[in-house]
Motif scaffolding. Structure first.
Motif, PDB file in Angstrom:
ATOM      1  N   MET A  50     -11.719  24.446  12.798  1.00 28.67           N
ATOM      2  CA  MET A  50     -10.539  23.959  12.090  1.00 28.67           C
ATOM      3  C   MET A  50     -10.891  22.718  11.275  1.00 28.67           C
ATOM      4  SD  MET A  50      -8.154  26.046  12.755  1.00 28.67           S
ATOM      5  CE  MET A  50      -6.780  25.110  12.097  1.00 28.67           C
ATOM      6  N   TRP A  51     -10.195  22.556  10.158  1.00 27.89           N
ATOM      7  CA  TRP A  51     -10.338  21.306   9.411  1.00 27.89           C
ATOM      8  C   TRP A  51      -9.807  20.167  10.266  1.00 27.89           C
ATOM      9  CZ3 TRP A  51     -12.085  20.107   4.467  1.00 27.89           C
ATOM     10  CH2 TRP A  51     -12.504  21.194   3.715  1.00 27.89           C
ATOM     11  N   GLY A  52     -10.605  19.141  10.411  1.00 26.68           N
ATOM     12  CA  GLY A  52     -10.140  17.993  11.165  1.00 26.68           C
ATOM     13  C   GLY A  52      -9.548  16.943  10.244  1.00 26.68           C
ATOM     14  N   CYS A  53      -8.510  16.299  10.713  1.00 25.05           N
ATOM     15  CA  CYS A  53      -7.962  15.187   9.951  1.00 25.05           C
ATOM     16  C   CYS A  53      -8.991  14.063   9.935  1.00 25.05           C
ATOM     17  CB  CYS A  53      -6.658  14.698  10.576  1.00 25.05           C
ATOM     18  SG  CYS A  53      -5.325  15.922  10.515  1.00 25.05           S
ATOM     19  N   VAL A  54      -9.206  13.480   8.803  1.00 31.15           N
ATOM     20  CA  VAL A  54     -10.196  12.412   8.694  1.00 31.15           C
ATOM     21  C   VAL A  54      -9.491  11.120   8.335  1.00 31.15           C
ATOM     22  CG1 VAL A  54     -12.045  13.981   8.032  1.00 31.15           C
ATOM     23  CG2 VAL A  54     -10.628  12.953   6.270  1.00 31.15           C
ATOM     24  N   ASP A  55     -10.082  10.036   8.772  1.00 29.83           N
ATOM     25  CA  ASP A  55      -9.525   8.725   8.477  1.00 29.83           C
ATOM     26  C   ASP A  55      -9.851   8.346   7.043  1.00 29.83           C
ATOM     27  OD1 ASP A  55      -8.547   8.462  11.052  1.00 29.83           O
ATOM     28  OD2 ASP A  55     -10.426   7.577  11.779  1.00 29.83           O
ATOM     29  N   LEU A  56      -8.931   7.643   6.417  1.00 31.22           N
ATOM     30  CA  LEU A  56      -9.209   7.073   5.113  1.00 31.22           C
ATOM     31  C   LEU A  56     -10.252   5.975   5.260  1.00 31.22           C
ATOM     32  CD1 LEU A  56      -5.577   6.745   3.706  1.00 31.22           C
ATOM     33  CD2 LEU A  56      -7.250   8.514   3.165  1.00 31.22           C
ATOM     34  N   PRO A  57     -10.998   5.663   4.213  1.00 24.17           N
ATOM     35  CA  PRO A  57     -11.943   4.544   4.280  1.00 24.17           C
ATOM     36  C   PRO A  57     -11.233   3.277   4.740  1.00 24.17           C
ATOM     37  CG  PRO A  57     -12.292   5.800   2.273  1.00 24.17           C
ATOM     38  CD  PRO A  57     -11.046   6.352   2.912  1.00 24.17           C
ATOM     39  N   PRO A  58     -11.883   2.444   5.532  1.00 29.30           N
ATOM     40  CA  PRO A  58     -11.243   1.207   6.021  1.00 29.30           C
ATOM     41  C   PRO A  58     -10.713   0.363   4.873  1.00 29.30           C
ATOM     42  CG  PRO A  58     -13.327   1.590   7.161  1.00 29.30           C
ATOM     43  CD  PRO A  58     -13.258   2.606   6.060  1.00 29.30           C
ATOM     44  N   GLY A  59      -9.462  -0.047   4.989  1.00 30.35           N
ATOM     45  CA  GLY A  59      -8.832  -0.874   3.970  1.00 30.35           C
ATOM     46  C   GLY A  59      -8.095  -0.097   2.907  1.00 30.35           C
ATOM     47  N   LEU A  60      -8.103   1.248   3.000  1.00 29.61           N
ATOM     48  CA  LEU A  60      -7.436   2.075   1.999  1.00 29.61           C
ATOM     49  C   LEU A  60      -6.087   2.537   2.528  1.00 29.61           C
ATOM     50  CD1 LEU A  60      -8.106   3.280  -0.854  1.00 29.61           C
ATOM     51  CD2 LEU A  60      -8.623   5.412   0.353  1.00 29.61           C
ATOM     52  N   ILE A 172      -6.792  -4.258  -4.937  1.00 29.67           N
ATOM     53  CA  ILE A 172      -6.603  -3.456  -6.141  1.00 29.67           C
ATOM     54  C   ILE A 172      -5.458  -2.475  -5.879  1.00 29.67           C
ATOM     55  CG2 ILE A 172      -7.635  -1.739  -7.682  1.00 29.67           C
ATOM     56  CD1 ILE A 172     -10.341  -3.016  -7.120  1.00 29.67           C
ATOM     57  N   LEU A 173      -4.523  -2.405  -6.802  1.00 27.95           N
ATOM     58  CA  LEU A 173      -3.390  -1.490  -6.708  1.00 27.95           C
ATOM     59  C   LEU A 173      -3.515  -0.449  -7.811  1.00 27.95           C
ATOM     60  CD1 LEU A 173      -0.578  -4.188  -6.344  1.00 27.95           C
ATOM     61  CD2 LEU A 173      -1.608  -2.870  -4.490  1.00 27.95           C
ATOM     62  N   SER A 174      -3.412   0.824  -7.450  1.00 27.11           N
ATOM     63  CA  SER A 174      -3.513   1.892  -8.438  1.00 27.11           C
ATOM     64  C   SER A 174      -2.317   2.819  -8.295  1.00 27.11           C
ATOM     65  CB  SER A 174      -4.821   2.666  -8.261  1.00 27.11           C
ATOM     66  OG  SER A 174      -4.938   3.678  -9.238  1.00 27.11           O
ATOM     67  N   LEU A 175      -1.515   2.882  -9.346  1.00 25.41           N
ATOM     68  CA  LEU A 175      -0.313   3.697  -9.344  1.00 25.41           C
ATOM     69  C   LEU A 175      -0.586   4.977 -10.138  1.00 25.41           C
ATOM     70  CD1 LEU A 175       2.714   3.733  -8.510  1.00 25.41           C
ATOM     71  CD2 LEU A 175       3.209   2.721 -10.760  1.00 25.41           C
ATOM     72  N   MET A 205      -6.334  -0.589  -2.347  1.00 23.88           N
ATOM     73  CA  MET A 205      -7.731  -0.737  -1.941  1.00 23.88           C
ATOM     74  C   MET A 205      -8.018  -2.197  -1.626  1.00 23.88           C
ATOM     75  SD  MET A 205     -10.101   1.715  -4.362  1.00 23.88           S
ATOM     76  CE  MET A 205      -9.287   1.337  -5.905  1.00 23.88           C
ATOM     77  N   LYS A 206      -8.537  -2.435  -0.445  1.00 24.75           N
ATOM     78  CA  LYS A 206      -8.978  -3.774  -0.087  1.00 24.75           C
ATOM     79  C   LYS A 206     -10.079  -3.668   0.963  1.00 24.75           C
ATOM     80  CE  LYS A 206      -5.232  -4.369   3.302  1.00 24.75           C
ATOM     81  NZ  LYS A 206      -4.069  -5.204   3.691  1.00 24.75           N
ATOM     82  N   GLY A 207     -10.755  -4.772   1.200  1.00 25.09           N
ATOM     83  CA  GLY A 207     -11.792  -4.792   2.214  1.00 25.09           C
ATOM     84  C   GLY A 207     -12.925  -3.823   1.900  1.00 25.09           C
ATOM     85  N   GLU A 208     -13.343  -3.080   2.930  1.00 25.60           N
ATOM     86  CA  GLU A 208     -14.513  -2.204   2.799  1.00 25.60           C
ATOM     87  C   GLU A 208     -14.310  -1.130   1.735  1.00 25.60           C
ATOM     88  OE1 GLU A 208     -16.690   1.109   5.582  1.00 25.60           O
ATOM     89  OE2 GLU A 208     -16.330  -0.858   6.498  1.00 25.60           O
ATOM     90  N   SER A 209     -13.114  -0.549   1.659  1.00 26.08           N
ATOM     91  CA  SER A 209     -12.875   0.514   0.680  1.00 26.08           C
ATOM     92  C   SER A 209     -12.982   0.002  -0.747  1.00 26.08           C
ATOM     93  CB  SER A 209     -11.496   1.138   0.900  1.00 26.08           C
ATOM     94  OG  SER A 209     -10.464   0.199   0.630  1.00 26.08           O
ATOM     95  N   ARG A 210     -12.673  -1.273  -0.949  1.00 23.52           N
ATOM     96  CA  ARG A 210     -12.744  -1.846  -2.294  1.00 23.52           C
ATOM     97  C   ARG A 210     -14.139  -2.355  -2.628  1.00 23.52           C
ATOM     98  NH1 ARG A 210     -14.126  -4.788  -6.139  1.00 23.52           N
ATOM     99  NH2 ARG A 210     -13.020  -6.564  -7.002  1.00 23.52           N
ATOM    100  N   TYR A 211     -14.821  -2.965  -1.649  1.00 18.44           N
ATOM    101  CA  TYR A 211     -16.078  -3.652  -1.923  1.00 18.44           C
ATOM    102  C   TYR A 211     -17.318  -2.777  -1.732  1.00 18.44           C
ATOM    103  CZ  TYR A 211     -13.784  -8.241  -2.127  1.00 18.44           C
ATOM    104  OH  TYR A 211     -13.018  -9.315  -2.481  1.00 18.44           O
ATOM    105  N   LEU A 212     -17.244  -1.755  -0.864  1.00 17.39           N
ATOM    106  CA  LEU A 212     -18.459  -1.023  -0.486  1.00 17.39           C
ATOM    107  C   LEU A 212     -18.441   0.437  -0.908  1.00 17.39           C
ATOM    108  CD1 LEU A 212     -21.164  -1.395   0.989  1.00 17.39           C
ATOM    109  CD2 LEU A 212     -20.025  -0.705   3.110  1.00 17.39           C
ATOM    110  N   TRP A 213     -17.318   1.125  -0.729  1.00 20.99           N
ATOM    111  CA  TRP A 213     -17.244   2.542  -1.050  1.00 20.99           C
ATOM    112  C   TRP A 213     -17.096   2.733  -2.565  1.00 20.99           C
ATOM    113  CZ3 TRP A 213     -15.960   6.782   2.609  1.00 20.99           C
ATOM    114  CH2 TRP A 213     -16.059   6.376   3.952  1.00 20.99           C
ATOM    115  N   THR A 214     -17.804   3.693  -3.120  1.00 22.49           N
ATOM    116  CA  THR A 214     -17.553   4.061  -4.509  1.00 22.49           C
ATOM    117  C   THR A 214     -16.339   4.978  -4.561  1.00 22.49           C
ATOM    118  OG1 THR A 214     -18.965   6.035  -4.460  1.00 22.49           O
ATOM    119  CG2 THR A 214     -20.000   3.947  -5.101  1.00 22.49           C
TER     120      THR A 214
END
Length: 610
Positions: A50-60, A172-175, A205-214
């Motif tokens: 089954m498809w597992g629910c995955v967590d969003l990147p930290p800070g997203l 960062i805010l994206s609408l 987006m803030k923290g790890e999701s903003r600074y580290l993840w593309t």
């Protein structure tokens, strides 16, 4: 199509129906204004996890229905794409989208803003109630002062990137307005999460999701999205499992409003490896050779994958004519043969033999897009894991690819993947850059700085047209392999790879096997589109024009804009090393090996004994 996968799965209720569906294999169908060819493979079952629910990147954080349909209409009306009033905004048309900047212009030549030159118009007043609600709902503590509006038509996207640390504050805010899309987030170690962005949703987006993840949007006209269970996180991984809960969503026009706060002090985030503010003011220290799989992934992501994504258009402009000896191999294939070009670049080899069924793949989505625009069949894929069935290809080619892998284990894994794709009796041609740029008393074009002029003023080189000595025969190759271990040991003592990677000086002999090779992107623009040819320093040097390759050692193309320099990782192969790598792979024999203009080359045949 599953995230990051270039294929789709179709399920039938009965085996008879599935067999009837398979009859569409090879059929050309009209899809809108395009003609689509279906390539189908029949399988009885697929994995049923089954498809597992995955967590969003930290800070997203994703907030759906953040604005009402009425607010959405007001915001879209306020963005007047017909107006070019530079007293209010800066508007640009990029290759895959068009943009407007408010408050401050975001400069794509240096990926930053001029903090001393605000745009006089400020942010549109219609945005103020939305931003006040963001503060009230505690999505942000400060009011943004910069807005970038992106408009994407169906099939358009944006390359993976991290917003410059020194340019903007953390949040960062994206609408998202208009049609839904899927945004891909990727961690430097390779983990990926595809996030569905519905219309009228707010992405924080803030923290790890903003600074580290593309984050980026793959250019395509359809997205794979969950078909039900809206309470689950709107994110899926790149792992393909049960597909019954997913459906295709056709993209429409999407407009994003990205709000940011211009940074006034250096960034002091906890991710110094990705932070431009925390890099030393002196030239950055070259990276070290990888000690682990994680190190190798990071090195290749930074100094191979990201670089080719940035220079794709400029790189493609220097790759026009195919190599004669590669053409000789491709022309020898039987009509109807299936060819896989692993690491196809801009696809210049996909059309050499029109009588074969050719498909290419490349790690760079920008290069694959160029292939598509040229009418070739290509998809995005890592050379280590090509999503094609085993034993299906009559031939594979890997031209100037394996030397970008940073460990012997990973280089061998690419050879094993090529062999996996081949049917028994199928052949693979591999080219890698050679340490020996001078061989048999002949210098490669990479080292040559002068050329004799032919009667038409075109530089000539008999080596380009001489196919008589294309390779040693299999018997001689087998004899030569007996001395590989001794020969390699001798060369390793002469060329020691340092702990830190050195930056190679273009057009000179190599003093290390593992190094960084500069690429000068003329004009400094992303991708270098429509710019003159720059340094043609990689293993396919001279392929822009087989007879007269334009290189930096010759007169440069006039260009008043400064060059942006990117560094690409290479492992240049010494004599015998490529053969040694190949004999470690079970079930293959080396038919031929040869040296071609500064490259070591082998032709393998799959024996089927694996």
């Amino acid at each position: 199509m599953p995230p990051n996968k270039p294929y789709a799965l179709v399920t039938y209720r009965s085996e008879v129906s599935a067999q009837r569906g398979h009859a569409l294999n090879g059929r050309q169908l009209q899809c809108g204004d395009q003609i689509v060819t279906l390539y189908l493979s029949y399988v009885n079952t697929v994995d049923s996890e089954m498809w597992g629910c995955v967590d969003l990147p930290p800070g997203l954080v994703l907030v759906e229905e953040f604005v009402s349909p009425e607010e959405e209409a007001l915001l879209l009306d306020a963005i007047d794409w017909t107006s070019h009033d530079e007293n209010v905004t800066v508007q640009k048309v990029l290759k895959h989208r068009r943009v407007k900047h408010f408050g401050y212009e975001f400069r794509y030549d240096n990926n930053n803003v001029d903090k001393d030159k605000p745009l006089p118009g400020g942010l549109p007043q219609v945005c103020v109630p939305v931003l006040e609600r963001c503060v009230r709902d505690r999505h942000t503590e400060v009011m943004p002062d910069q807005l970038t509006v992106n408009q994407y038509q169906s099939g358009q996207g944006i390359p993976p990137h991290v917003d410059t640390h020194s340019a903007f504050e953390d949040l960062i805010l994206s609408l998202s307005l208009g049609a839904k899309t899927v945004m891909d987030f990727r961690h430097p170690e390779g983990r990926s999460v595809a996030v569905v962005l519905p219309g009228r949703s707010l992405l924080v987006m803030k923290g790890e999701s903003r600074y580290l993840w593309t984050h980026g949007i793959t250019p395509r006209k359809f997205d794979l999205v969950p078909a039900c269970d809206p309470k689950s996180p709107a994110a899926v991984t790149s792992d393909l499992s049960n597909h019954s809960n997913l459906t295709l969503s056709r993209r429409g026009t999407r407009t994003s409003l990205t709000f940011r706060k211009v940074r006034r002090t250096p960034c002091d985030c906890g991710y110094p490896s990705a932070c431009d503010s925390q890099q030393p003011t002196a030239p950055p220290s070259p990276p070290s050779l990888p000690r682990s799989q994680t190190d190798a992934c990071r090195l290749e992501a930074e100094f191979v994958h990201r670089v080719y994504e940035e220079i794709a258009c400029h790189f493609s402009s220097t790759r026009h004519s195919p190599w004669p000896r590669v053409c000789h191999f491709l022309s020898s294939l039987e009509p109807g043969s299936i060819l896989a070009d692993v690491g196809c670049g801009n696809g210049k080899y996909l059309g050499v033999n029109p009588e074969v069924i050719a498909v290419g793949c490349d790690r760079s989505s920008a290069l694959v897009q160029i292939c598509s625009e040229r009418g070739f069949q290509a998809f995005v894929s890592d050379a280590l894991n090509v999503p094609l069935r085993s034993d299906t290809c009559d031939a594979c080619i890997s031209i100037a690819v394996i030397h970008h892998l940073s460990t012997q284990k990973r280089r061998q894994a690419v050879v094993e993947e090529l062999v996996r794709l081949l049917r028994p009796g199928g052949r693979a041609l591999i080219y890698v850059w050679a340490v020996e740029q001078e061989y048999n008393k002949q210098k490669s074009k990479y080292l040559k700085e002068t050329r004799q002029q032919g009667p038409t003023g075109i530089a000539t080189d008999a080596h380009n047209t001489d196919l008589s000595g294309i390779a040693t025969d299999a018997h001689n190759t087998a004899q030569d392999l007996s001395g590989i271990a001794t020969d390699c040991t001798k060369v390793h003592r002469e060329i020691e790879s340092p702990a830190k990677l050195s930056v190679h000086t273009n057009r000179t002999a190599f003093n290390s096997q593992d190094l960084l090779v500069p690429w000068h992107l003329k004009g400094g623009g992303r991708g270098g589109c429509n710019q003159g040819s720059g340094g043609d320093e990689q293993g396919e040097q001279g392929s822009k024009n087989t007879l007269d390759p334009h290189t930096e050692a010759q007169a440069p193309v006039p260009n008043t804009a400064p060059s942006q320099v990117f560094h690409r990782y290479y492992h240049v192969f010494q004599k015998g090393e490529l053969e040694e790598l190949c004999v470690r792979v079970r079930g293959v024999t080396i038919q031929r090996s040869y040296h071609d203009q500064g490259n070591w080359c082998v032709i393998l045949e799959k024996t089927g004994d694996r």
